[in-house]
Design a protein around this motif. Structure first.
Motif, PDB file in Angstrom:
ATOM      1  N   GLY A 417      17.723  16.085 -58.250  1.00 31.79           N
ATOM      2  CA  GLY A 417      17.771  17.689 -57.782  1.00 31.79           C
ATOM      3  C   GLY A 417      18.479  18.408 -58.854  1.00 31.79           C
ATOM      4  N   MET A 418      18.457  18.080 -59.971  1.00 34.65           N
ATOM      5  CA  MET A 418      19.178  18.967 -60.952  1.00 34.65           C
ATOM      6  C   MET A 418      18.446  20.360 -61.427  1.00 34.65           C
ATOM      7  SD  MET A 418      21.419  16.718 -63.581  1.00 34.65           S
ATOM      8  CE  MET A 418      22.708  15.753 -62.989  1.00 34.65           C
ATOM      9  N   GLY A 419      18.732  21.526 -61.028  1.00 33.39           N
ATOM     10  CA  GLY A 419      17.887  22.527 -61.684  1.00 33.39           C
ATOM     11  C   GLY A 419      18.002  22.747 -63.239  1.00 33.39           C
ATOM     12  N   PRO A 420      17.069  23.736 -63.842  1.00 34.83           N
ATOM     13  CA  PRO A 420      17.078  23.736 -65.291  1.00 34.83           C
ATOM     14  C   PRO A 420      18.419  24.603 -66.093  1.00 34.83           C
ATOM     15  CG  PRO A 420      15.825  25.290 -64.034  1.00 34.83           C
ATOM     16  CD  PRO A 420      16.301  24.403 -63.210  1.00 34.83           C
ATOM     17  N   GLU A 421      19.321  25.074 -64.870  1.00 33.38           N
ATOM     18  CA  GLU A 421      20.542  25.827 -65.501  1.00 33.38           C
ATOM     19  C   GLU A 421      21.748  24.723 -64.723  1.00 33.38           C
ATOM     20  OE1 GLU A 421      20.547  28.097 -67.731  1.00 33.38           O
ATOM     21  OE2 GLU A 421      18.271  27.653 -67.694  1.00 33.38           O
ATOM     22  N   ALA A 422      21.623  23.577 -64.319  1.00 27.34           N
ATOM     23  CA  ALA A 422      22.594  22.950 -63.535  1.00 27.34           C
ATOM     24  C   ALA A 422      23.857  22.585 -64.250  1.00 27.34           C
ATOM     25  CB  ALA A 422      22.031  21.578 -62.997  1.00 27.34           C
ATOM     26  N   TYR A 423      23.512  22.346 -65.538  1.00 25.51           N
ATOM     27  CA  TYR A 423      24.641  22.209 -66.392  1.00 25.51           C
ATOM     28  C   TYR A 423      25.862  23.323 -66.667  1.00 25.51           C
ATOM     29  CZ  TYR A 423      22.816  24.223 -70.824  1.00 25.51           C
ATOM     30  OH  TYR A 423      22.624  24.835 -71.888  1.00 25.51           O
ATOM     31  N   ARG A 424      25.374  24.579 -66.512  1.00 25.67           N
ATOM     32  CA  ARG A 424      26.064  25.878 -66.666  1.00 25.67           C
ATOM     33  C   ARG A 424      26.793  26.067 -65.325  1.00 25.67           C
ATOM     34  NH1 ARG A 424      23.704  28.352 -70.872  1.00 25.67           N
ATOM     35  NH2 ARG A 424      21.548  27.893 -71.106  1.00 25.67           N
ATOM     36  N   SER A 425      26.822  25.370 -64.133  1.00 28.70           N
ATOM     37  CA  SER A 425      27.466  25.587 -63.120  1.00 28.70           C
ATOM     38  C   SER A 425      28.176  24.083 -62.640  1.00 28.70           C
ATOM     39  CB  SER A 425      26.512  25.674 -61.870  1.00 28.70           C
ATOM     40  OG  SER A 425      27.320  25.736 -60.574  1.00 28.70           O
ATOM     41  N   PRO A 426      29.292  24.125 -62.801  1.00 26.41           N
ATOM     42  CA  PRO A 426      30.288  22.888 -62.307  1.00 26.41           C
ATOM     43  C   PRO A 426      29.923  22.394 -60.830  1.00 26.41           C
ATOM     44  CG  PRO A 426      31.692  24.403 -63.283  1.00 26.41           C
ATOM     45  CD  PRO A 426      30.341  25.186 -63.249  1.00 26.41           C
ATOM     46  N   ASP A 427      29.798  23.361 -60.077  1.00 20.71           N
ATOM     47  CA  ASP A 427      29.626  22.662 -58.548  1.00 20.71           C
ATOM     48  C   ASP A 427      28.336  22.081 -58.525  1.00 20.71           C
ATOM     49  OD1 ASP A 427      31.996  23.530 -57.847  1.00 20.71           O
ATOM     50  OD2 ASP A 427      31.424  25.640 -57.066  1.00 20.71           O
ATOM     51  N   ALA A 428      27.349  22.793 -59.167  1.00 19.16           N
ATOM     52  CA  ALA A 428      25.887  22.324 -59.128  1.00 19.16           C
ATOM     53  C   ALA A 428      25.628  21.052 -59.561  1.00 19.16           C
ATOM     54  CB  ALA A 428      24.845  23.392 -59.416  1.00 19.16           C
ATOM     55  N   PHE A 429      26.300  20.806 -60.899  1.00 19.48           N
ATOM     56  CA  PHE A 429      26.142  19.592 -61.503  1.00 19.48           C
ATOM     57  C   PHE A 429      26.877  18.550 -60.871  1.00 19.48           C
ATOM     58  CE2 PHE A 429      26.864  16.677 -65.301  1.00 19.48           C
ATOM     59  CZ  PHE A 429      25.617  16.622 -65.788  1.00 19.48           C
ATOM     60  N   ASN A 430      27.892  18.865 -60.316  1.00 22.75           N
ATOM     61  CA  ASN A 430      28.610  17.744 -59.764  1.00 22.75           C
ATOM     62  C   ASN A 430      28.175  17.127 -58.673  1.00 22.75           C
ATOM     63  OD1 ASN A 430      31.366  16.354 -59.480  1.00 22.75           O
ATOM     64  ND2 ASN A 430      31.704  17.372 -57.576  1.00 22.75           N
ATOM     65  N   ALA A 431      27.394  18.133 -57.839  1.00 22.24           N
ATOM     66  CA  ALA A 431      26.718  17.617 -56.540  1.00 22.24           C
ATOM     67  C   ALA A 431      25.434  16.656 -57.145  1.00 22.24           C
ATOM     68  CB  ALA A 431      26.287  18.887 -55.765  1.00 22.24           C
ATOM     69  N   ALA A 432      24.715  17.203 -58.026  1.00 24.73           N
ATOM     70  CA  ALA A 432      23.620  16.334 -58.687  1.00 24.73           C
ATOM     71  C   ALA A 432      24.090  14.965 -59.142  1.00 24.73           C
ATOM     72  CB  ALA A 432      23.043  17.169 -59.698  1.00 24.73           C
ATOM     73  N   PHE A 433      25.258  15.006 -59.838  1.00 21.86           N
ATOM     74  CA  PHE A 433      25.881  13.874 -60.302  1.00 21.86           C
ATOM     75  C   PHE A 433      26.296  12.883 -59.385  1.00 21.86           C
ATOM     76  CE2 PHE A 433      29.492  11.384 -62.058  1.00 21.86           C
ATOM     77  CZ  PHE A 433      28.923  10.768 -63.099  1.00 21.86           C
ATOM     78  N   ASP A 434      26.698  13.375 -58.307  1.00 20.50           N
ATOM     79  CA  ASP A 434      27.086  12.559 -57.188  1.00 20.50           C
ATOM     80  C   ASP A 434      25.755  11.992 -56.612  1.00 20.50           C
ATOM     81  OD1 ASP A 434      29.933  12.999 -57.561  1.00 20.50           O
ATOM     82  OD2 ASP A 434      29.907  14.533 -55.655  1.00 20.50           O
ATOM     83  N   ARG A 435      24.810  12.496 -56.569  1.00 18.45           N
ATOM     84  CA  ARG A 435      23.458  11.810 -56.073  1.00 18.45           C
ATOM     85  C   ARG A 435      22.794  10.939 -57.276  1.00 18.45           C
ATOM     86  NH1 ARG A 435      22.787  17.436 -54.154  1.00 18.45           N
ATOM     87  NH2 ARG A 435      21.606  18.082 -56.062  1.00 18.45           N
ATOM     88  N   ALA A 436      23.310  11.187 -58.567  1.00 20.47           N
ATOM     89  CA  ALA A 436      22.413  10.541 -59.456  1.00 20.47           C
ATOM     90  C   ALA A 436      23.192   8.940 -59.684  1.00 20.47           C
ATOM     91  CB  ALA A 436      22.603  11.067 -60.929  1.00 20.47           C
ATOM     92  N   MET A 437      24.635   9.193 -59.366  1.00 13.62           N
ATOM     93  CA  MET A 437      25.236   7.788 -59.768  1.00 13.62           C
ATOM     94  C   MET A 437      24.899   6.443 -58.944  1.00 13.62           C
ATOM     95  SD  MET A 437      27.192   7.707 -62.329  1.00 13.62           S
ATOM     96  CE  MET A 437      25.580   8.611 -63.087  1.00 13.62           C
ATOM     97  N   PRO A 438      24.566   6.962 -57.480  1.00 16.76           N
ATOM     98  CA  PRO A 438      24.132   5.850 -56.400  1.00 16.76           C
ATOM     99  C   PRO A 438      22.676   5.463 -56.753  1.00 16.76           C
ATOM    100  CG  PRO A 438      25.315   7.584 -55.145  1.00 16.76           C
ATOM    101  CD  PRO A 438      25.161   8.126 -56.506  1.00 16.76           C
ATOM    102  N   ILE A 439      21.858   6.295 -57.517  1.00 18.88           N
ATOM    103  CA  ILE A 439      20.574   5.829 -57.929  1.00 18.88           C
ATOM    104  C   ILE A 439      20.579   5.058 -58.906  1.00 18.88           C
ATOM    105  CG2 ILE A 439      18.445   6.660 -58.975  1.00 18.88           C
ATOM    106  CD1 ILE A 439      18.820   9.318 -57.317  1.00 18.88           C
ATOM    107  N   CYS A 440      21.471   5.199 -60.068  1.00 20.49           N
ATOM    108  CA  CYS A 440      21.661   4.136 -61.123  1.00 20.49           C
ATOM    109  C   CYS A 440      22.259   2.920 -60.634  1.00 20.49           C
ATOM    110  CB  CYS A 440      22.746   4.942 -62.244  1.00 20.49           C
ATOM    111  SG  CYS A 440      21.873   6.155 -63.170  1.00 20.49           S
ATOM    112  N   ALA A 441      23.116   2.957 -59.690  1.00 22.09           N
ATOM    113  CA  ALA A 441      23.790   1.751 -59.059  1.00 22.09           C
ATOM    114  C   ALA A 441      22.831   0.917 -58.399  1.00 22.09           C
ATOM    115  CB  ALA A 441      24.843   2.123 -58.178  1.00 22.09           C
ATOM    116  N   GLY A 442      21.981   1.578 -57.708  1.00 20.87           N
ATOM    117  CA  GLY A 442      20.733   0.926 -56.972  1.00 20.87           C
ATOM    118  C   GLY A 442      19.712   0.217 -57.807  1.00 20.87           C
TER     119      GLY A 442
END
Length: 493
Positions: A417-442
């Motif tokens: 769920g990363m938006g096109p400007e996610a990397y410009r917002s620490p909070d938005a990117f961190n939330a997406a990163f926390d969703r991405a790592m479990p996907i990779c782990a799976g």
């Protein structure tokens, strides 16, 4: 029969130029991730543009690397290697001078073409040039120096980004090529495969690359929800089906489908897809997470990633030897699980993360998992096919690893769920990163389950060489088993 001895001046020059050439491509695959946030700010690029900055290179490299090896076998390995070096340096210059993100992406795709020419050629030149008594030692030295290059890549990239600027991440290749190409022309003997017939599967290479390109585009741009994106996705799948059809019917295909008749080969390649998809997503997002969220500089982020490659350099030989004794099933089951644990530990890396407490433990566990699985993975690929197809098997496995990383970089931001400007917002990117790592782990857990269910010990009379040393997760087999006859070293063809 090659007669160049490693201790001779010519032998040292051959080793020097092959290490330098392969290091150009290897460094480029590791340093760019660290530069992404700065590139994005400087060129006002979206997250999709940053994804393409990584994927454009991997796309052409993965799609053309098998063809590149065949061209070298037929037209001359030195000639194609030098063309690849010059091509790569020219594309690097275009990257360094790029005024906008579109130009950078196009230049990165051209870089991948150069990489597909020089990457298989560097190891093929060692195989073809050195006397058989020196070949294993030469390959070992090539591996060691290449591993050092891979290890310092993120650190060097960070230093360049924080110092002279991100453009020097690419411009550095130009002086390296100005040294590498003349040395190769002067000191490296030309060699060809006398059995090469000169018929190249260009259509197969184009269809394979086109399928990857269309699917990647659809995944990266999927958030737009337009009809064009859906058409691109369908066209990508259709190109993939056409690729399989062409490879099945051609008399000399780039990827003979009958090689997948080996259940072990097919199984290990499925494990490869899972493992390297997770690796690709992890390294892409972690470099951004450390800078965007944790507040690291580019140099700090690059330095932070050193433990994983350092552990590979120090312990992969022992891991390969252990797999020889106990078989590959346990390492290929345990290794992905360790990496999955590491990715879950990365959830601790947030704002103001402390390196020793939050970052280092995850990277050490990640390195341990990579040490456990990478060498046994590649040696099992070789042991699953006939000796005369070992080079082809290694090339397919290497291309599969790169393609998996390509798809992961395209799909993971969408799934998280990363938006096109996610990397410009620490909070938005961190939330997406926390969703991405479990996907990779799976995905890693899936790879572990596949390995446990399908991988078996090679026959006791298998005479294939065993890969025990790796300097980078996408390197081919580098060391023959003692006593193997006329080692092939898993060259790409």
């Amino acid at each position: 029969m090659p007669v160049v001895r490693l201790a001779s001046p010519q032998g040292k020059w051959i080793l020097f130029t092959t290490v330098l050439g392969s290091s150009m491509a290897m460094l480029d695959s590791t340093v760019v991730n660290v530069a992404l946030p700065t590139i994005g700010r400087d060129l006002n690029a979206s997250l999709a543009a940053l994804q393409w900055t990584v994927n454009a290179y991997m796309l052409t490299l993965a799609g053309l690397i098998l063809l590149g090896g065949s061209l070298g076998d037929h037209y001359g390995r030195r000639k194609v290697f030098v063309i690849g070096v010059v091509w790569f340096a020219t594309a690097s210059l275009l990257c360094g001078l790029a005024p906008d993100d579109i130009t950078l992406i196009v230049a990165r795709a051209l870089q991948g073409v150069g990489g597909a020419l020089l990457t298989p050629g560097s190891l093929a030149l060692i195989q073809a040039s050195f006397h058989e008594d020196d070949r294993a030692k030469a390959v070992g030295l090539w591996s060691g120096f290449g591993g050092i290059g891979a290890a310092v890549g993120p650190f060097l990239g960070g230093w360049l980004v924080d110092g002279p600027g991100w453009r020097w991440v690419f411009l550095l290749n130009v002086p390296l090529a100005l040294v590498c190409a003349p040395v190769a022309l002067r000191h490296v003997p030309e060699s060809r495969d006398s059995k090469s017939h000169g018929r190249f599967d260009v259509l197969g290479a184009v269809l394979g690359a086109l399928s990857l390109a269309l699917v990647t585009y659809a995944l990266i741009e999927a958030t737009s929800g337009s009809v064009i994106i859906a058409v691109m996705a369908v066209a990508g799948i259709a190109a993939g089906v056409a690729f399989v059809y062409v490879e099945k019917r051609r008399p000399d295909p780039m990827m003979p489908l009958d090689i997948f008749a080996s259940r072990q080969f097919t199984a290990v390649n499925l494990v490869t897809l899972c493992v390297y998809a997770a690796f690709g997503g992890f390294f892409f997002l972690t470099a951004l997470q450390l800078q965007v969220v944790a507040g690291y500089s580019a140099l700090q982020a690059g330095t932070a990633l050193l433990p994983t490659t350092a552990l590979m350099l120090l312990f992969s030989a022992r891991s390969g030897a252990l797999a020889d004794k106990i078989g590959p099933r346990i390492p290929l089951t345990v290794g992905p699980l360790l990496c999955a644990v590491a990715l879950l530990l990365m959830l601790r890396v947030g704002k103001d993360a402390h390196y020793l407490v939050d970052v280092l433990p995850a990277l050490v566990v990640m390195g341990a998992g990579m040490v456990t699985l990478v060498a046994p993975l590649t040696s099992t690929v070789l042991a699953s096919v006939d000796t005369d197809r070992a080079g082809l098997a290694s090339g397919i496995n290497n291309a599969a690893a790169r393609a998996a990383g390509l798809i992961a970089v395209a799909a993971l931001p969408l799934l998280a769920g990363m938006g096109p400007e996610a990397y410009r917002s620490p909070d938005a990117f961190n939330a997406a990163f926390d969703r991405a790592m479990p996907i990779c782990a799976g995905v890693l857990v899936l790879g572990s389950l596949l390995a446990f269910a399908t991988v078996r010990r090679p026959p006791s009379d298998c005479t294939h060489r065993q890969c025990r040393v790796h300097g980078n997760v996408t390197t081919p087999p580098l060391e023959p088993r003692r006593g193997a006859t006329e080692p092939d070293y898993g060259l790409h063809r």
